[in-house]
Design an enzyme around this catalytic site. Structure first.
Site, PDB file in Angstrom:
ATOM      1  N   LYS A   1       0.823  -1.210   0.000  1.00 28.29           N
ATOM      2  CA  LYS A   1       0.000   0.000   0.000  1.00 28.29           C
ATOM      3  C   LYS A   1       0.853   1.256   0.000  1.00 28.29           C
ATOM      4  CE  LYS A   1      -4.441  -1.542   1.748  1.00 28.29           C
ATOM      5  NZ  LYS A   1      -5.524  -1.292   2.714  1.00 28.29           N
TER       6      LYS A   1
ATOM      7  N   LYS B   1     -11.909  -4.875  -4.828  1.00 32.03           N
ATOM      8  CA  LYS B   1     -12.826  -3.747  -4.975  1.00 32.03           C
ATOM      9  C   LYS B   1     -12.094  -2.483  -5.359  1.00 32.03           C
ATOM     10  CE  LYS B   1     -13.657  -4.116   0.030  1.00 32.03           C
ATOM     11  NZ  LYS B   1     -12.382  -3.797   0.615  1.00 32.03           N
TER      12      LYS B   1
ATOM     13  N   LYS C   1      -6.066 -11.141  -7.535  1.00 30.81           N
ATOM     14  CA  LYS C   1      -7.323 -11.325  -6.830  1.00 30.81           C
ATOM     15  C   LYS C   1      -8.343 -10.289  -7.303  1.00 30.81           C
ATOM     16  CE  LYS C   1      -8.709 -10.712  -2.120  1.00 30.81           C
ATOM     17  NZ  LYS C   1      -8.429 -10.699  -0.699  1.00 30.81           N
TER      18      LYS C   1
END
Ligand code: TRP
Length: 335
Positions: free
Chosen positions: A115, A200, A197
């Site tokens: 991140k 969202k 994966k």
């Protein structure tokens, strides 16, 4: 029923819309677990702000996420459904645990490294201490099992290490939690880049199916799904050689209940085109009742408010007990 049931805690950040991956990989299993366990399912909005959010979107998504939890079959009478920021004990225990979590440990977290690479302009302290807040979420409820995907296992293990450290100093304060990767938990991948994966926060919206998406958009996304560049044009389960096809088979299997062999038989001698259409249709039918129920619930804001208030009350009562114990142990003056 009288004996104490084991406690389950899990949460999803309202940092994006819930996806087919959230449903097939997590929420569907949560519903099953609520029969046997004492379950807390949280909307972790405090975690979401470790990455900059548009306030109106965050608020809307948190509410919509609650409606979708219920629409997926999580019964608010059987589960404690709540919003993290409604229970201040999360922030309070989070701070205490910050002081029992090592800089070195947090630096090793792969999610932090990922991140911070993606948000180089905003590597804030919250992003760094995120796992300590997550540990607070889990430990407040004396959680036994934490259903999570692979990517969160490291955080649950750190949570366990923090609990062991704290208990080592002060005695048995926290139940030691374990990650719980359900056997049936499907790991749904992106439709366009099946190595990744389904997420969202996917940069490529075509790779992702949202639970609230319109049927025509769902069908279109499946028609465009990446199959494989091999020339075989044959539906066969081989994740290494044919990740796109394997992912679609996984999705179809979840949606239809069919096993992989049955699916292979169904599409014997038929091309990928037919297959993708059929998978898309099965997902449309799976999602239809969920979307309709969630849309209905979202029209009834009073009902949703009653659910999150009651959930927060129940959660806060349990959390307060743990927090009181912790405050006493570390030496805070009782009020
Ligand atoms: N970090 C989790 C994720 O991004 C969300 C989360 C926050 C969570 N607190 C939790 C999951 C506690 C399980 C238990 O997926």
């Amino acid at each position: 029923m009288d004996e104490k049931r084991k406690v389950i805690f899990s949460g999803i950040q309202p940092s994006g819309e819930l996806t087919l991956g959230s449903y097939m990989g997590a929420i569907r299993n949560w519903v099953e677990l609520s029969e046997t366990y004492d379950c807390y399912y949280c909307i972790v909005d405090m975690h979401a702000i470790t990455v900059r959010q548009n306030p109106a979107d965050l608020r809307r998504r948190a509410l919509s996420q609650l409606a979708q939890y219920i629409a997926c079959g999580l019964d608010p009478a059987k589960n404690t459904l709540f919003i993290q920021s409604h229970v201040p004990a999360h922030a309070q225990l989070g701070w205490v645990l910050d002081c029992y979590t090592m800089f070195g440990e947090l630096s090793r977290m792969t999610q932090f490294k990922d991140k911070s690479a993606k948000n180089a302009e905003n590597i804030n302290a919250g992003l760094f201490t995120y796992p300590a807040l997550m540990a607070a979420d889990i430990l407040l409820y004396q959680t036994d099992l934490v259903p999570v995907g692979d990517d969160q296992k490291q955080h649950v293990e750190l949570c366990r290490d923090i609990a062991i450290r704290f208990n080592g100093v002060y005695g048995d304060v926290f139940t030691l939690p374990e990650p719980f990767i359900p056997k049936t938990g499907a790991r749904i991948m992106s439709l366009t880049t099946p190595e990744n994966k389904m997420s969202k926060s996917d940069k490529d919206p075509g790779g992702c199916i949202y639970l609230m998406e319109k049927p025509e958009d769902v069908l279109r996304a499946f028609k465009r799904a990446k199959t494989d560049s091999d020339t075989e044009n044959c539906v066969r389960f081989d994740p290494a050689a044919k990740p796109g096809v394997a992912n679609l088979m996984q999705i179809y299997s979840c949606a239809s209940g069919l096993g992989f062999e049955e699916i292979e038989r169904e599409f014997e001698g038929r091309g990928y085109g037919d297959f993708k259409t059929k998978v898309g249709e099965s997902v449309v039918e799976l999602l239809r009742p969920i979307r309709e129920k969630a849309e209905d619930l979202l029209k009834n804001k009073d009902y949703l408010a009653s659910v999150y208030r009651e959930g927060a009350d129940r959660a806060a009562a349990v959390a307060a007990r743990t927090l009181r114990k912790v405050y006493k142990k570390v030496g805070f003056v009782e009020r």
